[in-house]
Design a protein around this motif. Structure first.
Motif, PDB file in Angstrom:
ATOM      1  N   ALA A   1      -7.174   4.119  -1.090  1.00 28.93           N
ATOM      2  CA  ALA A   1      -6.896   2.876  -1.853  1.00 28.93           C
ATOM      3  C   ALA A   1      -6.012   1.948  -1.034  1.00 28.93           C
ATOM      4  O   ALA A   1      -6.231   0.675  -1.536  1.00 28.93           O
ATOM      5  CB  ALA A   1      -5.978   3.510  -3.284  1.00 28.93           C
ATOM      6  N   ALA A   2      -5.048   2.573  -0.279  1.00 32.27           N
ATOM      7  CA  ALA A   2      -4.556   1.786   0.576  1.00 32.27           C
ATOM      8  C   ALA A   2      -5.369   0.694   1.566  1.00 32.27           C
ATOM      9  O   ALA A   2      -5.128  -0.561   1.757  1.00 32.27           O
ATOM     10  CB  ALA A   2      -3.667   2.235   1.564  1.00 32.27           C
ATOM     11  N   GLU A   3      -6.624   1.298   2.149  1.00 30.15           N
ATOM     12  CA  GLU A   3      -7.553   0.761   2.817  1.00 30.15           C
ATOM     13  C   GLU A   3      -8.163  -0.312   1.892  1.00 30.15           C
ATOM     14  O   GLU A   3      -8.557  -1.658   2.413  1.00 30.15           O
ATOM     15  CB  GLU A   3      -8.652   1.791   3.428  1.00 30.15           C
ATOM     16  CG  GLU A   3      -7.929   2.322   4.350  1.00 30.15           C
ATOM     17  CD  GLU A   3      -8.975   3.527   4.821  1.00 30.15           C
ATOM     18  OE1 GLU A   3     -10.093   3.680   4.383  1.00 30.15           O
ATOM     19  OE2 GLU A   3      -8.747   4.135   6.023  1.00 30.15           O
TER      20      GLU A   3
ATOM     21  N   CYS B   1      -7.999  -0.216  18.804  1.00 29.37           N
ATOM     22  CA  CYS B   1      -7.414  -0.464  19.799  1.00 29.37           C
ATOM     23  C   CYS B   1      -6.097  -1.254  19.360  1.00 29.37           C
ATOM     24  O   CYS B   1      -5.093  -1.257  19.977  1.00 29.37           O
ATOM     25  CB  CYS B   1      -8.205  -1.524  20.566  1.00 29.37           C
ATOM     26  SG  CYS B   1      -7.526  -2.358  22.099  1.00 29.37           S
ATOM     27  N   ARG B   2      -6.178  -2.193  18.277  1.00 28.53           N
ATOM     28  CA  ARG B   2      -5.013  -2.831  17.712  1.00 28.53           C
ATOM     29  C   ARG B   2      -3.786  -2.003  17.497  1.00 28.53           C
ATOM     30  O   ARG B   2      -2.701  -2.069  17.671  1.00 28.53           O
ATOM     31  CB  ARG B   2      -5.517  -3.804  16.615  1.00 28.53           C
ATOM     32  CG  ARG B   2      -6.250  -4.921  17.211  1.00 28.53           C
ATOM     33  CD  ARG B   2      -6.725  -5.646  15.938  1.00 28.53           C
ATOM     34  NE  ARG B   2      -5.612  -6.334  15.237  1.00 28.53           N
ATOM     35  CZ  ARG B   2      -5.350  -7.555  15.311  1.00 28.53           C
ATOM     36  NH1 ARG B   2      -5.947  -8.431  16.162  1.00 28.53           N
ATOM     37  NH2 ARG B   2      -4.403  -8.039  14.376  1.00 28.53           N
ATOM     38  N   GLU B   3      -4.377  -0.826  16.573  1.00 28.42           N
ATOM     39  CA  GLU B   3      -3.240   0.071  15.993  1.00 28.42           C
ATOM     40  C   GLU B   3      -2.667   0.837  17.077  1.00 28.42           C
ATOM     41  O   GLU B   3      -1.389   1.124  17.284  1.00 28.42           O
ATOM     42  CB  GLU B   3      -4.129   1.081  15.083  1.00 28.42           C
ATOM     43  CG  GLU B   3      -3.126   2.173  14.471  1.00 28.42           C
ATOM     44  CD  GLU B   3      -3.906   3.012  13.580  1.00 28.42           C
ATOM     45  OE1 GLU B   3      -2.855   4.126  12.855  1.00 28.42           O
ATOM     46  OE2 GLU B   3      -4.978   2.936  13.291  1.00 28.42           O
ATOM     47  N   GLU B   4      -3.368   1.300  18.313  1.00 27.14           N
ATOM     48  CA  GLU B   4      -2.772   1.695  19.358  1.00 27.14           C
ATOM     49  C   GLU B   4      -1.648   0.890  20.070  1.00 27.14           C
ATOM     50  O   GLU B   4      -0.821   1.541  20.484  1.00 27.14           O
ATOM     51  CB  GLU B   4      -4.064   2.322  20.342  1.00 27.14           C
ATOM     52  CG  GLU B   4      -4.751   3.331  19.855  1.00 27.14           C
ATOM     53  CD  GLU B   4      -5.865   3.725  21.005  1.00 27.14           C
ATOM     54  OE1 GLU B   4      -6.109   2.962  21.855  1.00 27.14           O
ATOM     55  OE2 GLU B   4      -6.555   4.727  20.666  1.00 27.14           O
ATOM     56  N   LYS B   5      -2.238  -0.273  20.283  1.00 26.32           N
ATOM     57  CA  LYS B   5      -1.257  -1.094  20.713  1.00 26.32           C
ATOM     58  C   LYS B   5       0.001  -1.437  19.900  1.00 26.32           C
ATOM     59  O   LYS B   5       1.257  -1.625  20.553  1.00 26.32           O
ATOM     60  CB  LYS B   5      -2.038  -2.745  20.786  1.00 26.32           C
ATOM     61  CG  LYS B   5      -1.037  -3.716  21.510  1.00 26.32           C
ATOM     62  CD  LYS B   5      -2.026  -4.929  21.742  1.00 26.32           C
ATOM     63  CE  LYS B   5      -1.203  -6.032  22.646  1.00 26.32           C
ATOM     64  NZ  LYS B   5      -1.990  -7.486  22.479  1.00 26.32           N
TER      65      LYS B   5
ATOM     66  N   ARG C   1      -0.817   1.089  10.763  1.00 24.25           N
ATOM     67  CA  ARG C   1      -2.339   0.776  10.608  1.00 24.25           C
ATOM     68  C   ARG C   1      -2.214  -0.573   9.747  1.00 24.25           C
ATOM     69  O   ARG C   1      -3.059  -1.536  10.082  1.00 24.25           O
ATOM     70  CB  ARG C   1      -2.833   1.855  10.020  1.00 24.25           C
ATOM     71  CG  ARG C   1      -4.432   1.568   9.939  1.00 24.25           C
ATOM     72  CD  ARG C   1      -5.314   3.015   9.221  1.00 24.25           C
ATOM     73  NE  ARG C   1      -6.431   2.604   9.156  1.00 24.25           N
ATOM     74  CZ  ARG C   1      -7.300   3.674   9.021  1.00 24.25           C
ATOM     75  NH1 ARG C   1      -7.052   4.844   8.479  1.00 24.25           N
ATOM     76  NH2 ARG C   1      -8.612   3.510   9.002  1.00 24.25           N
ATOM     77  N   VAL C   2      -1.309  -0.748   8.764  1.00 22.17           N
ATOM     78  CA  VAL C   2      -1.603  -1.824   7.868  1.00 22.17           C
ATOM     79  C   VAL C   2      -0.801  -3.281   8.905  1.00 22.17           C
ATOM     80  O   VAL C   2      -1.490  -4.186   8.841  1.00 22.17           O
ATOM     81  CB  VAL C   2      -0.460  -1.726   6.883  1.00 22.17           C
ATOM     82  CG1 VAL C   2      -0.109  -3.080   6.122  1.00 22.17           C
ATOM     83  CG2 VAL C   2      -0.910  -0.764   5.828  1.00 22.17           C
TER      84      VAL C   2
ATOM     85  N   SER D   1       0.892  -1.170   0.036  1.00 23.17           N
ATOM     86  CA  SER D   1      -0.042   0.088  -0.039  1.00 23.17           C
ATOM     87  C   SER D   1       0.915   1.283   0.155  1.00 23.17           C
ATOM     88  O   SER D   1       0.345   2.404   0.131  1.00 23.17           O
ATOM     89  CB  SER D   1      -0.904  -0.063   1.453  1.00 23.17           C
ATOM     90  OG  SER D   1      -0.142   0.171   2.461  1.00 23.17           O
ATOM     91  N   GLY D   2       2.147   1.049  -0.091  1.00 30.67           N
ATOM     92  CA  GLY D   2       3.062   2.145   0.043  1.00 30.67           C
ATOM     93  C   GLY D   2       2.959   3.299  -1.172  1.00 30.67           C
ATOM     94  O   GLY D   2       3.194   4.669  -0.948  1.00 30.67           O
TER      95      GLY D   2
END
Length: 248
Positions: free
Chosen positions: A176-178, A234-238, A202-203, A169-170
């Motif tokens: 588009a990345a999402e 929550c996952r991204e924060e972790k 995030r990825v 996604s770079g």
């Protein structure tokens, strides 16, 4: 759980130093780290695109590092799929023909399917990734997200055991990345193993597990498990907190 990929004490000049890890069937694994840490080199080593100066890589019961260059090429064609940041499609071919290229190449060996059968499979995959209407378009006539989804379809055409993605996604904008990560997540939920190099937390947070590479060594590992709806933030924060601990 069955081990799909195993790397043991990989070395590559001054880039990789005694890197070892295992990857399970159906796992989605991210490799992160600062620029120059050896992320892409590690991916190329385990995918058989480059030969390490020491160590071994196994895909199930096949030792990749023990194969000849031609044998590695056949293994990549028939048992692996690849998605890169730079979407290497042929400008003189339409989307469908670009997708069919690796299938036609593999068909010269043991598959022996008709071109009609190959086209049917390509169209089924295009439908799954919502690009059925693009088969006759040139690569300049689609968006970046659509083109990357076409690259994912191309990587899946030979039913690989594992998909390697280097910053998939770079080169894309956020929406588009999402889109692309949504499609990769769908494939993983269906059982496709994915090993991904990324700099995007995030990825990485959508993966089951993250390896942090620094100076050619695995400095840390974060186990996240399979994503569940509503836990994305929550996952991204972790992941971000863990990356700070790693010195990101």
């Amino acid at each position: 759980m069955e081990i799909l990929l195993r790397a043991e004490k990989l070395r590559k000049d001054s880039i990789l130093n005694e890197v070892s890890f295992e990857m399970a069937q159906g796992e989605m694994l991210a490799v992160m780290g600062p620029s120059g840490s050896g992320k892409s080199t590690l991916l190329y080593q385990v995918a058989g695109m480059d030969v390490p100066s020491g160590g071994q890589v196994w895909l199930k019961d096949t030792e990749i590092t023990g194969l000849t260059e031609d044998e590695r090429a056949r293994l990549r064609l028939r048992r692996m799929g690849f998605v890169f940041q730079q979407m290497n499609m042929m400008a003189n071919l339409n989307i469908l023909d670009n997708i069919l290229l690796p299938a036609i190449q593999a068909n010269k060996g043991r598959y022996k399917q008709s071109k009609g059968q190959l086209k049917e499979k390509a169209r089924e995959l295009m439908k799954k990734l919502s690009i059925s209407n693009l088969e006759n378009r040139r690569i300049t006539q689609v968006s970046g997200g659509q083109l990357q989804r076409a690259c994912i379809v191309r990587s899946m055409i030979n039913s690989p055991e594992i998909l390697f993605a280097d910053e998939p996604s770079g080169a894309l904008n956020k929406s588009a990345a999402e889109e692309v990560m949504k499609e990769l997540g769908m494939l993983n939920r269906e059982g496709m193993a994915i090993l991904m190099v990324t700099h995007d937390s995030r990825v990485a947070s959508s993966c089951d597990r993250i390896l942090y590479l620094l100076d050619g060594r695995i400095l840390g590992e974060l186990k996240l498990g399979k994503p569940e709806a509503g836990t994305e933030k929550c996952r991204e924060e972790k992941v971000n907190l863990w990356l700070m601990e790693m010195g990101w």
